[in-house]
Design an enzyme around this catalytic site. Structure first.
Site, short mmCIF file in Angstrom:
data_model
loop_
_atom_site.label_atom_id
_atom_site.label_comp_id
_atom_site.label_asym_id
_atom_site.label_seq_id
_atom_site.Cartn_x
_atom_site.Cartn_y
_atom_site.Cartn_z
N LYS A 19 -13.27 -6.33 5.96
CA LYS A 19 -14.47 -5.62 6.41
C LYS A 19 -14.39 -5.42 7.92
O LYS A 19 -13.66 -6.10 8.65
CB LYS A 19 -15.75 -6.37 6.05
CG LYS A 19 -15.85 -7.80 6.60
CD LYS A 19 -16.38 -7.91 8.00
CE LYS A 19 -16.55 -9.37 8.44
NZ LYS A 19 -16.80 -9.52 9.90
N ASP A 145 -20.74 -14.67 5.33
CA ASP A 145 -20.15 -13.37 5.03
C ASP A 145 -19.77 -13.21 3.56
O ASP A 145 -19.42 -12.10 3.14
CB ASP A 145 -18.89 -13.14 5.88
CG ASP A 145 -19.22 -12.80 7.32
OD1 ASP A 145 -20.41 -12.64 7.64
OD2 ASP A 145 -18.28 -12.69 8.13
#
Length: 290
Positions: A19, A145
């Protein structure tokens, strides 16, 4: 580990995408010391690959090497498997292989994505039957996350990063660079130079293009000469940004051709490559096909 054993029957392979944080602000601090963030998570078509082979003896084993310096008991992929096994009362075990492509400490979410992929894939392989909400809650126990990778969609993030609002993003390609610096996140969060009182933003602010900064960038520029040098080099081809609380840097482009052209202008010795932003995680596609 002998690579030939990975071709034996029983192994299945699952993507663990990286990401980018398209911006990252710190707006405050909770009573427990955790920082309150605002960010946008963008998933990529590039990342690690996880190999899983179900065991009937109940053991959870990592095969091959993990990130240097990470013991098997501390490996997020192993911890994810053990957490799911305990939470869902699963009798089976698993062998785990992590093919690392995502640099550790780069802010690309490698360990978190590996953990999320293990949770999603083993939930299917073991027949645990947990839904996305339950898996995301387990993921949050492993790291802030992890839930965005469990859900597999680009998102506006708040809280400690776990409060997610799905966000549609325009197609984009990225030149990504790895300065080769492993950044200790705890040290950055404790830095006296870190701005912790950014004004609370709205999704409309991001949509207008006014949110691009990363709270950790000025700290890392001063702390790590390699990061400063890579950001300066990337600035020759566009707006250079930092991702997450790591050392990874990137420049966004509207087309693949423009990104490839930008990459071609960079020094050959720079560890840099092109990756595409995706609307949803490639893991979700594999789960649907499996």
């Amino acid at each position: 580990m002998n690579p030939d054993t990975l071709n034996e029957a029983g192994w299945s392979w699952w993507p663990a995408p990286a990401k980018l944080n398209l911006f990252l602000h710190i707006t405050g601090r909770r009573a427990d010391g955790y920082h309150l963030l605002q960010s946008v998570f963008r998933l990529l078509d590039w990342g690690d690959r996880i190999g899983l082979r179900v065991r009937e003896d109940g053991q959870v084993r990592r095969q091959g090497r993990s990130v240097a310096g990470v013991a098997e008991a501390d490996d997020l992929a192993v911890r994810a498997a053990l957490l799911l096994k305990s939470s869902a009362n699963i009798g089976q075990g698993v062998d785990i292989v992590v093919e690392k492509r995502i640099p550790a400490g780069g802010g690309f979410g490698g360990g978190s994505s590996d953990a999320a992929t293990v949770l999603r894939a083993l939930n299917q392989l073991w027949g645990a039957g947990l839904d996305e909400e339950a898996l995301a809650a387990l993921g949050l126990q492993l790291g802030a996350d992890v839930p965005v990778f469990v859900r597999g969609r680009n998102a506006w993030a708040e809280g400690v990063g776990e409060q997610l609002t799905p966000l549609k993003l325009n197609p984009a390609w990225y030149v990504i660079a790895d300065p080769g610096v492993h950044v200790p996140t705890a040290a950055l969060f404790s830095s006296p130079d870190l701005t912790r009182d950014a004004p609370v933003a709205k999704i409309a602010d991001f949509a207008s293009g006014s949110l691009l900064g990363n709270a950790f960038e000025p700290v890392l520029r001063r702390r790590e000469p390699a990061v400063e040098a890579v950001l300066a080099t990337l600035s020759r081809i566009g707006r250079a940004r930092l991702t997450g609380s790591g050392s990874g840097c990137f420049v966004e482009f509207a087309t693949r051709a423009a990104a490839e052209q930008g990459l071609a202008q960079l020094p050959k010795e720079l560890r840099a490559w092109v990756a595409a932003g995706v609307e949803r995680s490639p893991l979700l596609d594999v789960l649907e096909r499996y």
